[in-house]
Design a protein around this motif. Structure first.
Motif, PDB file in Angstrom:
ATOM      1  N   LEU A  71       0.821  -1.209   0.000  1.00  0.00           N
ATOM      2  CA  LEU A  71       0.000   0.000   0.000  1.00  0.00           C
ATOM      3  C   LEU A  71       0.856   1.260   0.000  1.00  0.00           C
ATOM      4  CD1 LEU A  71      -2.785  -1.058   2.531  1.00  0.00           C
ATOM      5  CD2 LEU A  71      -3.024  -0.812   0.044  1.00  0.00           C
ATOM      6  N   ALA A  72       1.994   1.203   0.692  1.00  0.00           N
ATOM      7  CA  ALA A  72       2.896   2.359   0.708  1.00  0.00           C
ATOM      8  C   ALA A  72       3.376   2.685  -0.696  1.00  0.00           C
ATOM      9  CB  ALA A  72       4.084   2.086   1.623  1.00  0.00           C
ATOM     10  N   GLY A  73       3.496   1.660  -1.539  1.00  0.00           N
ATOM     11  CA  GLY A  73       3.937   1.879  -2.909  1.00  0.00           C
ATOM     12  C   GLY A  73       2.890   2.558  -3.775  1.00  0.00           C
ATOM     13  N   LEU A  74       1.645   2.610  -3.290  1.00  0.00           N
ATOM     14  CA  LEU A  74       0.574   3.258  -4.047  1.00  0.00           C
ATOM     15  C   LEU A  74       0.394   4.721  -3.669  1.00  0.00           C
ATOM     16  CD1 LEU A  74      -2.160   0.453  -3.975  1.00  0.00           C
ATOM     17  CD2 LEU A  74      -0.540   0.986  -5.808  1.00  0.00           C
ATOM     18  N   ARG A  75       1.133   5.165  -2.671  1.00  0.00           N
ATOM     19  CA  ARG A  75       0.981   6.562  -2.257  1.00  0.00           C
ATOM     20  C   ARG A  75       1.548   7.502  -3.319  1.00  0.00           C
ATOM     21  NH1 ARG A  75       2.325   7.808   3.904  1.00  0.00           N
ATOM     22  NH2 ARG A  75       1.514   9.783   3.115  1.00  0.00           N
ATOM     23  N   GLY A  76       0.925   8.639  -3.430  1.00  0.00           N
ATOM     24  CA  GLY A  76       1.405   9.631  -4.404  1.00  0.00           C
ATOM     25  C   GLY A  76       0.971   9.284  -5.805  1.00  0.00           C
ATOM     26  N   THR A  77       1.887   8.819  -6.615  1.00  0.00           N
ATOM     27  CA  THR A  77       1.578   8.544  -8.020  1.00  0.00           C
ATOM     28  C   THR A  77       0.619   7.376  -8.189  1.00  0.00           C
ATOM     29  OG1 THR A  77       3.549   7.133  -8.171  1.00  0.00           O
ATOM     30  CG2 THR A  77       3.793   9.449  -8.814  1.00  0.00           C
ATOM     31  N   GLY A  78       0.470   6.520  -7.161  1.00  0.00           N
ATOM     32  CA  GLY A  78      -0.440   5.381  -7.268  1.00  0.00           C
ATOM     33  C   GLY A  78      -1.879   5.716  -6.953  1.00  0.00           C
ATOM     34  N   GLY A  79      -2.149   6.960  -6.572  1.00  0.00           N
ATOM     35  CA  GLY A  79      -3.531   7.370  -6.332  1.00  0.00           C
ATOM     36  C   GLY A  79      -3.976   7.304  -4.893  1.00  0.00           C
ATOM     37  N   VAL A  80      -3.076   6.915  -3.998  1.00  0.00           N
ATOM     38  CA  VAL A  80      -3.397   6.840  -2.563  1.00  0.00           C
ATOM     39  C   VAL A  80      -2.744   8.021  -1.856  1.00  0.00           C
ATOM     40  CG1 VAL A  80      -3.009   5.518  -0.446  1.00  0.00           C
ATOM     41  CG2 VAL A  80      -3.697   4.343  -2.547  1.00  0.00           C
ATOM     42  N   THR A  81      -3.525   8.743  -1.080  1.00  0.00           N
ATOM     43  CA  THR A  81      -2.988   9.926  -0.391  1.00  0.00           C
ATOM     44  C   THR A  81      -2.506   9.608   1.016  1.00  0.00           C
ATOM     45  OG1 THR A  81      -5.202  10.560   0.384  1.00  0.00           O
ATOM     46  CG2 THR A  81      -4.458  11.472  -1.724  1.00  0.00           C
ATOM     47  N   ALA A  82      -3.025   8.561   1.638  1.00  0.00           N
ATOM     48  CA  ALA A  82      -2.585   8.197   2.987  1.00  0.00           C
ATOM     49  C   ALA A  82      -2.983   6.753   3.275  1.00  0.00           C
ATOM     50  CB  ALA A  82      -3.198   9.127   4.037  1.00  0.00           C
ATOM     51  N   VAL A  83      -2.180   6.101   4.103  1.00  0.00           N
ATOM     52  CA  VAL A  83      -2.468   4.739   4.561  1.00  0.00           C
ATOM     53  C   VAL A  83      -2.245   4.697   6.066  1.00  0.00           C
ATOM     54  CG1 VAL A  83      -1.855   2.302   4.432  1.00  0.00           C
ATOM     55  CG2 VAL A  83      -1.737   3.720   2.368  1.00  0.00           C
ATOM     56  N   ARG A  84      -3.215   4.167   6.777  1.00  0.00           N
ATOM     57  CA  ARG A  84      -3.095   4.006   8.228  1.00  0.00           C
ATOM     58  C   ARG A  84      -3.431   2.570   8.605  1.00  0.00           C
ATOM     59  NH1 ARG A  84      -5.968   8.044   6.769  1.00  0.00           N
ATOM     60  NH2 ARG A  84      -7.809   6.708   6.960  1.00  0.00           N
ATOM     61  N   GLY A  85      -2.955   2.144   9.748  1.00  0.00           N
ATOM     62  CA  GLY A  85      -3.383   0.847  10.214  1.00  0.00           C
ATOM     63  C   GLY A  85      -2.347   0.152  11.064  1.00  0.00           C
ATOM     64  N   ARG A  86      -2.702  -1.053  11.443  1.00  0.00           N
ATOM     65  CA  ARG A  86      -1.822  -1.864  12.280  1.00  0.00           C
ATOM     66  C   ARG A  86      -2.165  -3.324  12.013  1.00  0.00           C
ATOM     67  NH1 ARG A  86      -0.641   0.759  17.856  1.00  0.00           N
ATOM     68  NH2 ARG A  86       1.233   1.447  16.751  1.00  0.00           N
ATOM     69  N   GLY A  87      -1.145  -4.137  11.776  1.00  0.00           N
ATOM     70  CA  GLY A  87      -1.407  -5.530  11.466  1.00  0.00           C
ATOM     71  C   GLY A  87      -2.124  -5.668  10.135  1.00  0.00           C
ATOM     72  N   LEU A  88      -3.022  -6.635  10.045  1.00  0.00           N
ATOM     73  CA  LEU A  88      -3.734  -6.907   8.799  1.00  0.00           C
ATOM     74  C   LEU A  88      -5.011  -6.067   8.743  1.00  0.00           C
ATOM     75  CD1 LEU A  88      -3.240  -8.598   6.307  1.00  0.00           C
ATOM     76  CD2 LEU A  88      -4.541 -10.453   7.344  1.00  0.00           C
ATOM     77  N   TRP A  89      -4.823  -4.749   8.815  1.00  0.00           N
ATOM     78  CA  TRP A  89      -5.934  -3.802   8.921  1.00  0.00           C
ATOM     79  C   TRP A  89      -5.440  -2.459   8.412  1.00  0.00           C
ATOM     80  CZ3 TRP A  89      -8.337  -2.020  14.220  1.00  0.00           C
ATOM     81  CH2 TRP A  89      -9.660  -1.617  14.019  1.00  0.00           C
ATOM     82  N   ALA A  90      -6.156  -1.872   7.471  1.00  0.00           N
ATOM     83  CA  ALA A  90      -5.692  -0.608   6.901  1.00  0.00           C
ATOM     84  C   ALA A  90      -6.857   0.271   6.480  1.00  0.00           C
ATOM     85  CB  ALA A  90      -4.783  -0.855   5.698  1.00  0.00           C
ATOM     86  N   GLY A  91      -6.668   1.562   6.653  1.00  0.00           N
ATOM     87  CA  GLY A  91      -7.539   2.564   6.077  1.00  0.00           C
ATOM     88  C   GLY A  91      -6.774   3.236   4.955  1.00  0.00           C
ATOM     89  N   VAL A  92      -7.321   3.181   3.758  1.00  0.00           N
ATOM     90  CA  VAL A  92      -6.640   3.690   2.570  1.00  0.00           C
ATOM     91  C   VAL A  92      -7.409   4.893   2.045  1.00  0.00           C
ATOM     92  CG1 VAL A  92      -5.810   3.130   0.257  1.00  0.00           C
ATOM     93  CG2 VAL A  92      -5.878   1.346   2.024  1.00  0.00           C
ATOM     94  N   ASP A  93      -6.781   6.060   2.094  1.00  0.00           N
ATOM     95  CA  ASP A  93      -7.398   7.275   1.565  1.00  0.00           C
ATOM     96  C   ASP A  93      -7.056   7.401   0.087  1.00  0.00           C
ATOM     97  OD1 ASP A  93      -8.283   7.800   4.097  1.00  0.00           O
ATOM     98  OD2 ASP A  93      -6.815   9.373   4.520  1.00  0.00           O
TER      99      ASP A  93
END
Length: 403
Positions: free
Chosen positions: A323-345
């Motif tokens: 998910l970190a690789g999708l930030r910026g140019t991948g269309g994701v503005t932020a990723v939060r979470g812990r373990g197998l759980w994420a909020g993807v903006d």
């Protein structure tokens, strides 16, 4: 009309419109995969909002339920049954606590925790009658009963349901200074999610939970951790509080405790706290029923192995790296979470969270949006690496196509 369209139309005609589900009708499921009435398979990256941590139709859990179904399913608490003592003892041990108050749904457990804190405040702390106060955090989601929505900051949850239950003070999540100012002689508890799920998988600042723990000890206030979504392996530990070395006074548990088979929830705490009740002061016809206890005992046994916590940690690291690789140019503005759980903006220019969810559905992946352009990911802990990678590939493709 297709079978899917027929069934959705029938549901819309006869069901109160409290949900806006994606247009898919599930007929069967196993592990991390679901199959609809048309025979199309979907990868489940939501896991019933963490109720399905151990996957769909998990064999161990199904067999535990089947064995109990053939013996006895309900006695009510008017009588003892032979699974109850073990359930209470083993869940208390898993939590490092002494007593269990079993109920059914997550929100029922939250309501029970509120009652417990107030009773403790009057009987143990000595708060004047009717003056007990509980401090909660903005952005919380603890359920949708009348009392619980009284301390929600979500307009959709609150609007047109008043008058509201008094006795709660709301402070910003993650703000220790505000928390300190809110605590008073009449405060009986602080009720927090260690990670706020519905708000978009919000992880508090480092040191926040330990700071709350220290404040509550100083002020003789209970710290109640709502781990209905975050607990039982989801974050890579048995409880999300463990990531910061915090031991609350009480856990509120639900969802995964029932293994995706039956609703099971509980408040777990010390004898000093839960011992304030007397017979007749609280109850639940189905709470702690034999079928629920049998399934939950198997869940507890599975968690004792540490296997699922380890899977959530390892797969979570893999997921967050992708998910970190999708930030910026991948269309994701932020990723939060812990373990197998994420909020993807998602960048709003690429679509709303609902639109992204619908596009993923078309590609055979099921997720759910929250708060505008946020998509939540909470795969079953049993998901395979290749399946997880494939699901994340579909997210990347959806964002690329939208760009």
């Amino acid at each position: 009309m297709t079978a899917t369209e027929d069934l959705i139309a029938a549901a819309d005609a006869h069901s109160a419109p409290t949900y806006s589900p994606l247009p898919v009708v599930v007929a069967s499921a196993e592990g991390a995969w679901m199959t609809d009435v048309e025979g199309r398979r979907y990868l489940d990256l939501l896991a019933g909002y963490s109720a399905l941590n151990f996957g769909h139709t998990n064999r161990r859990l199904v067999e535990a339920a089947r064995r109990q179904l053939e013996r006895v399913t309900l006695t009510s608490r008017a009588f003892h049954h032979d699974r109850y003592a073990a359930f209470c003892a083993e869940l208390a041990e898993l939590c490092g606590m002494e007593m269990v108050l079993p109920v059914n749904t997550g929100v029922e457990a939250v309501e029970s925790a509120v009652k417990t804190a107030r009773k403790w405040g009057y009987r143990v702390k000595g708060v004047p009658a009717g003056m007990a106060k509980i401090v909660v955090a903005g952005g919380n989601f603890h359920g949708r009963t009348t009392t619980v929505i009284s301390f929600s900051t979500d307009p959709e949850a609150r609007a047109d349901f008043g008058p509201y239950t008094p006795g709660f003070e709301i402070v910003p999540y993650g703000d220790l200074t505000a928390m300190r100012s809110a605590l008073s002689e009449n405060t009986v508890a602080v009720l927090l999610e260690p990670v706020q799920g519905e708000s978009g998988v919000i992880v508090p600042p480092a040191g926040y939970l330990p700071g709350v723990r220290e404040l509550t000890r100083e002020r003789n206030v209970l710290f109640i951790a709502d781990e209905v979504q975050s607990g039982l392996g989801r974050t890579g530990r048995t409880f999300a509080c463990e990531h910061e070395g915090v031991e609350p006074d009480a856990y509120v548990l639900g969802k995964a405790l029932g293994g995706g088979i039956v609703p099971v929830s509980a408040v777990v705490s010390s004898a000093e706290v839960l011992g304030v009740f007397r017979p007749g002061e609280h109850g639940s016809t189905f709470g702690g029923n034999p079928l629920a206890c049998a399934v939950a005992l198997e869940v507890i046994a599975m968690l004792r192995s540490g296997e699922f916590q380890a899977r959530a940690a390892a797969l979570g690291e893999r997921m967050h790296r992708r998910l970190a690789g999708l930030r910026g140019t991948g269309g994701v503005t932020a990723v939060r979470g812990r373990g197998l759980w994420a909020g993807v903006d998602v960048d709003p220019r690429l679509g709303t969270g609902r639109e992204v969810s619908e596009r993923l559905m078309d590609r055979g992946v099921l997720v759910k949006d929250t708060h505008g352009s946020t998509v939540r990911l909470a795969p079953p802990l049993v998901i395979g690496e290749q399946d997880l990678d494939w699901g994340l590939d579909q997210l990347a493709a959806v964002l690329e196509d939208a760009g």
